[in-house]
Design an enzyme around this catalytic site. Sequence first.
Site, PDB file in Angstrom:
ATOM      1  N   CYS A   1       6.326   2.762   4.902  1.00 10.39           N
ATOM      2  CA  CYS A   1       5.725   3.926   4.233  1.00 10.39           C
ATOM      3  C   CYS A   1       4.415   3.497   3.587  1.00 10.39           C
ATOM      4  CB  CYS A   1       6.680   4.474   3.181  1.00 10.39           C
ATOM      5  SG  CYS A   1       5.974   5.769   2.157  1.00 10.39           S
TER       6      CYS A   1
ATOM      7  N   CYS B   1       3.975   4.763  -0.062  1.00  6.38           N
ATOM      8  CA  CYS B   1       4.802   4.054  -1.050  1.00  6.38           C
ATOM      9  C   CYS B   1       4.282   2.638  -1.294  1.00  6.38           C
ATOM     10  CB  CYS B   1       6.249   3.954  -0.565  1.00  6.38           C
ATOM     11  SG  CYS B   1       6.961   5.492   0.030  1.00  6.38           S
ATOM     12  N   ASP B   2       3.924   1.949  -0.237  1.00  3.09           N
ATOM     13  CA  ASP B   2       3.734   0.498  -0.326  1.00  3.09           C
ATOM     14  C   ASP B   2       2.315   0.024  -0.034  1.00  3.09           C
ATOM     15  OD1 ASP B   2       6.501   0.093  -0.856  1.00  3.09           O
ATOM     16  OD2 ASP B   2       6.921   0.416   1.266  1.00  3.09           O
TER      17      ASP B   2
END
Lengths: 104, 303
Positions: B129, B132-133
């Site tokens: 993701c 997200c990351d």
Amino acid sequence: MLVNAPMLDDAGFDAYIAANDGLVFFHKKLCPNCRVLAKVLDKCRGQLPGLTLAAVDTEEQPALATRLEALRVPTVLLVKNGRVVARKTGVASPTEMIAFCQQG
Amino acid sequence: MKAYDVLIIGGGVCGLTAAIYAARANLSVGIIEKEVCGGLVNWTHVVENVPSYKSIHGLDLMAKCREHAESLGVDLVEVEAVTGVDLSAELKLAVTADETYAGRALIVATGRKPLALPVSTEFENVHYCAICDGAPYKGKDVVVVGGGNSGFDESLYLAGLGVASIHILEVFPQCIAAAATQDRARRTGIIRVDTNTKITALDVLESDRGRLHLENCADGKTWTEDCDAVFCFIGQKPNTDLFHGLLDLDKAGYIVANADMETNVSGVFAAGDVIVKKYRQIVTAMGDGAIAALQAEKYIRAR
């Protein structure tokens, strides 16, 4: 994203955790895993009455996210007595998150 | 036990569309979703092929779908995983750790889940993701595995974060992402693409960077490449573990359903990405969901 949780900023973070034990949830608005974990935390709150939750939007508070090494989201910090005692990054089930809250 | 006229497992765009149709037919509807409603669309940074929205974030699109379903009284049960089903009786049952749910008709809309990187590695910076990351990799070099829509879409997001370089690796001779998205990616100037390229190993270096061992599938040439992170978007597999031995599945694990979304079990319908089909798009999932709900209504009214 989290209902009834104060949004923290860099200026107020240290004072907040000095006065409150509980979880601080680092997230981004458009992060799908953050949506999942927010729902998990809501569920945990139902099962752990008294659980204190606060949140940090890492896009609005990049300095705070960097200082606490919480650039990856979702990250949850467990704070006790003004210190970060544990951290968890990524999605967790309600059972895992309750166990995380109860450690230490 | 909580009982509904129509019980839906899976709250992606297919399940939500089915719920809207069923609710509008004055049927009681419950959706059980193991995460939050939205499914794979939640993971799509920008959606540009749903009529009425020239461009919308996947999370925003699914928030609108969710609001629509909720406004019709659909019961949304989230972060609750179904651990077992009983399809043998008139009332179809789905069991979770907290509750047993029942439906006079069941619609399976469990969709698909991303495939993991197909090599075993100790490298910690493997992600699925970008939103997200991706933030820690500003100014760093990342490799994106997979040349489909997700791979290019997430690469564009990473480019916007300010990563230094992005190398997209596609194992097949061509990337299948939409041509417009590929063009946009190449115009960034920091995204390059290699097709016919597979990863054979991923090592951790002392610097904490990763070393990819790569092979050209066409001519067998091998080489290595170092990077700070690997983002993997190589496709999905169906979420059908619950239904092995209960519903007819194809060799890849997809549910076999007819044009009316009926499975081999009376009263059990399947729709969306989880069924055997050629095209898996948001709008085709919506269409499947609508058909499944209409057919479920017909099934219930006839009994």
